[in-house]
Scaffold this motif. Sequence first.
Motif, PDB file in Angstrom:
ATOM      1  N   ASN A 109       0.816  -1.225   0.000  1.00 13.06           N
ATOM      2  CA  ASN A 109       0.000   0.000   0.000  1.00 13.06           C
ATOM      3  C   ASN A 109       0.842   1.265   0.000  1.00 13.06           C
ATOM      4  O   ASN A 109       0.317   2.361   0.203  1.00 13.06           O
ATOM      5  CB  ASN A 109      -0.923   0.028   1.217  1.00 13.06           C
ATOM      6  CG  ASN A 109      -2.023  -1.000   1.110  1.00 13.06           C
ATOM      7  OD1 ASN A 109      -2.405  -1.389   0.007  1.00 13.06           O
ATOM      8  ND2 ASN A 109      -2.526  -1.436   2.245  1.00 13.06           N
ATOM      9  N   LYS A 110       2.161   1.106  -0.156  1.00 18.05           N
ATOM     10  CA  LYS A 110       3.084   2.241  -0.150  1.00 18.05           C
ATOM     11  C   LYS A 110       3.164   2.936   1.208  1.00 18.05           C
ATOM     12  O   LYS A 110       3.524   4.105   1.292  1.00 18.05           O
ATOM     13  CB  LYS A 110       2.733   3.271  -1.237  1.00 18.05           C
ATOM     14  CG  LYS A 110       2.936   2.763  -2.654  1.00 18.05           C
ATOM     15  CD  LYS A 110       2.761   3.899  -3.661  1.00 18.05           C
ATOM     16  CE  LYS A 110       2.760   3.354  -5.087  1.00 18.05           C
ATOM     17  NZ  LYS A 110       2.371   4.355  -6.071  1.00 18.05           N
ATOM     18  N   ILE A 166       4.137   7.382   4.300  1.00 13.94           N
ATOM     19  CA  ILE A 166       4.071   6.764   2.969  1.00 13.94           C
ATOM     20  C   ILE A 166       5.391   6.965   2.225  1.00 13.94           C
ATOM     21  O   ILE A 166       6.238   7.760   2.626  1.00 13.94           O
ATOM     22  CB  ILE A 166       2.891   7.308   2.124  1.00 13.94           C
ATOM     23  CG1 ILE A 166       3.048   8.819   1.860  1.00 13.94           C
ATOM     24  CG2 ILE A 166       1.565   7.011   2.797  1.00 13.94           C
ATOM     25  CD1 ILE A 166       1.962   9.395   0.948  1.00 13.94           C
ATOM     26  N   GLN A 375      -9.579   3.425   4.001  1.00 12.74           N
ATOM     27  CA  GLN A 375      -9.468   3.188   2.567  1.00 12.74           C
ATOM     28  C   GLN A 375      -8.363   2.154   2.398  1.00 12.74           C
ATOM     29  O   GLN A 375      -7.479   2.030   3.240  1.00 12.74           O
ATOM     30  CB  GLN A 375      -9.166   4.455   1.788  1.00 12.74           C
ATOM     31  CG  GLN A 375      -8.113   5.317   2.436  1.00 12.74           C
ATOM     32  CD  GLN A 375      -7.823   6.585   1.663  1.00 12.74           C
ATOM     33  OE1 GLN A 375      -7.101   7.429   2.112  1.00 12.74           O
ATOM     34  NE2 GLN A 375      -8.375   6.708   0.476  1.00 12.74           N
ATOM     35  N   PRO A 378      -3.676   4.803   0.978  1.00  9.85           N
ATOM     36  CA  PRO A 378      -3.767   6.262   0.853  1.00  9.85           C
ATOM     37  C   PRO A 378      -3.791   6.701  -0.603  1.00  9.85           C
ATOM     38  O   PRO A 378      -4.128   7.829  -0.913  1.00  9.85           O
ATOM     39  CB  PRO A 378      -2.501   6.760   1.558  1.00  9.85           C
ATOM     40  CG  PRO A 378      -1.622   5.584   1.737  1.00  9.85           C
ATOM     41  CD  PRO A 378      -2.485   4.370   1.695  1.00  9.85           C
ATOM     42  N   PHE A 379      -3.439   5.780  -1.500  1.00  6.44           N
ATOM     43  CA  PHE A 379      -3.398   6.107  -2.918  1.00  6.44           C
ATOM     44  C   PHE A 379      -4.695   5.753  -3.639  1.00  6.44           C
ATOM     45  O   PHE A 379      -4.835   5.970  -4.824  1.00  6.44           O
ATOM     46  CB  PHE A 379      -2.212   5.394  -3.590  1.00  6.44           C
ATOM     47  CG  PHE A 379      -0.907   5.874  -3.047  1.00  6.44           C
ATOM     48  CD1 PHE A 379      -0.277   6.961  -3.612  1.00  6.44           C
ATOM     49  CD2 PHE A 379      -0.334   5.275  -1.935  1.00  6.44           C
ATOM     50  CE1 PHE A 379       0.920   7.429  -3.100  1.00  6.44           C
ATOM     51  CE2 PHE A 379       0.861   5.737  -1.413  1.00  6.44           C
ATOM     52  CZ  PHE A 379       1.485   6.823  -1.997  1.00  6.44           C
ATOM     53  N   PRO A 381      -8.508   6.059  -4.856  1.00  8.60           N
ATOM     54  CA  PRO A 381      -9.278   7.259  -5.199  1.00  8.60           C
ATOM     55  C   PRO A 381     -10.306   7.570  -4.117  1.00  8.60           C
ATOM     56  O   PRO A 381     -10.762   6.694  -3.419  1.00  8.60           O
ATOM     57  CB  PRO A 381      -9.959   6.878  -6.514  1.00  8.60           C
ATOM     58  CG  PRO A 381      -9.906   5.391  -6.582  1.00  8.60           C
ATOM     59  CD  PRO A 381      -8.731   4.956  -5.779  1.00  8.60           C
TER      60      PRO A 381
END
Lengths: 381, 381
Positions: A109-110, A166, A375, A378-379, A381
Amino acid sequence: MSSLSCPVAVFTQFSSNKEGQEQNKHKLHCLKFNGTKNSSPQKVDFISSQDHHIAAMTSVNPPENMKPQNRQKIRTKKQQVDPYRQGMIVEGVECRQTVVIRSYEVDPNKTATIESILNLLQETAFSHMWMSGLLSDGFGTTHGMMKNNLIWVVLRTRVQVDRHPIWGEIMEIDTWVGASGRNAMRRDWVLRSQATGLVFARATSTCLMMNQKTRRLSKIPDEVRAEILPWFIDKQAIVEESAEKIQKLDDNALYVAEDLKPRRSDLDMNHHVSNVKYATWMLEAIPNEFLENHQLSDIILEYKRECGISDVMQSLCEPQEDQNSLSSNRTLEGNRRLESSNRGQFSYTHLLKIKGKPGDKAILKGRTIWKEKLQASPFSP
Amino acid sequence: MSSLSCPVAVFTQFSSNKEGQEQNKHKLHCLKFNGTKNSSPQKVDFISSQDHHIAAMTSVNPPENMKPQNRQKIRTKKQQVDPYRQGMIVEGVECRQTVVIRSYEVDPNKTATIESILNLLQETAFSHMWMSGLLSDGFGTTHGMMKNNLIWVVLRTRVQVDRHPIWGEIMEIDTWVGASGRNAMRRDWVLRSQATGLVFARATSTCLMMNQKTRRLSKIPDEVRAEILPWFIDKQAIVEESAEKIQKLDDNALYVAEDLKPRRSDLDMNHHVSNVKYATWMLEAIPNEFLENHQLSDIILEYKRECGISDVMQSLCEPQEDQNSLSSNRTLEGNRRLESSNRGQFSYTHLLKIKGKPGDKAILKGRTIWKEKLQASPFSP
């Protein structure tokens, strides 16, 4: 002035003597030393590592510019700013280091993994030590510790993560040290976004000194106290009334990860398995389905002993019963149960232990708290 | 002006189509594209990872200062200097980054592990990309690549290490890119001591573009070529007449490390096992006794395909026969044979493969060269 580091990578074996008998295991807490001036130091046996021995070989003197002292350039005086580590001493005794979250420190998820965060905590502790002018040639030891054959042993680490950094994010990490009773040291950290000043995470750890030769815990000798005391401040990143008691799991734990083995690449400068690796193994027991939709918000690691290079470990974990009715459908849906739970916090109890040895061979006890991801990434939409 | 990175963390499966048939496996080399304008792109099947899926969850809009673009601050214009990454553009198109070897990046001898070096190569490649103003939201992709659904796939990496950096040492890493035939890119690196300017290591890698949706290798579209070409220079860190042919090992290899399994923590930003992890597994097959007295001086990694999250791998390795009469007592002394060899260089051939699957399931072929340590550790007296 002096400083010290709490290298979160040195481990004690608290539970047994050479005959395998258990002695005062749970009493061996840092707080034990409080006010007990006459208590004799405890025997601490390390499991011998088959990988410790470095064969004696013909030594060839390196040229002057390849000698470690000319390559590491460990300072012997306090250094207010370290441009290469992007570190500086703030508030007189704290260390602030700026780091960029690297490409290999993040998960799918970075966002920074807990391993990366634990590594950065260790690194900033060393930077603090490095800038203090007190670092000797050992593994985060002071000159006085080196002289007295003392090394650090970490008892406990807690990290609370409100927001996960991140990839590419610039973080400021503050760290400082303080007393924990008379013979233990506490090190704390605060991780902040460099851009906004928002606190992302807080951490604290407790460590003791051990004689490297006798393997006994040691009081802090006056010589070392004189070095480190000027750096102590009374400030806590995480305020805890008392250390949370972690339940000890047995073999009936719901989730088990088997066959965890140390590899040579897991050994650190002290020829021990890095304690970040233990945390990784501990978390291996949590089902992937759960990890996909939840993120760690709080972790407690209580180190009990180290594993040998030939040991095979088991990682057990169990959801805590008193939260979100986790136990209601425990045996029915197995791994997938937690996915359908109500949004909120989930807590697990953990035990990392050596498999197939008689008696109590706990390496690490832990407790984690997780939050449902709002979500997926975090990247997203 | 534009730049690109070669994220050494994206893998191709070159060997089979969906029916498991082998098609042109060994021909799929980057050089294949040279001058063959009409060659159709090759089909590349990825082994599906069970861990790719991120469950769709109710999305909550983060506050402005928590949006990734405001946290990562990826530049849209070329940036001559990046103070946080300690990077700068030199010679117009190269990136120079200064790094300190961290406490957790070293082995028991306090020297940087090959994994740490590979990670730093990846990181500096990303820094180059970051500073170029060309980085898009993907995993080291340019804006043009993103638009065309293209990602990088690494074919081959070679690292030559003359001197191993030690804990706390300050290193300067230069990296740049160049053409490799018409449709491949080469990225090179030089690692130098910041204090003396002495070159410690050199590295090179080759990568191609792949369409993320069709899994086919792709020519470089004109749009992307226009982005990256201005950054290409004709300069090689390692000069190779032609790529060394690595022999393919079979199950009779002398050393085998079994039961290597990817864990969730091994996945990178691209939801693939990090290719540094593959290198770690590859090296697991080398006996500890050998590693204690030798250090890596040259490594070639040829990536063939990626493993799935549920795959179990085997790492095979075999000393090369033509060096130092290694074969003379091969079956007699097993692991310990190499310790008594004459001082000099030792070479191993490696194969990392998926266990128990029919057909050719090579993940990584490799070749390593090792030198006897002149002293057990740079810290030895």
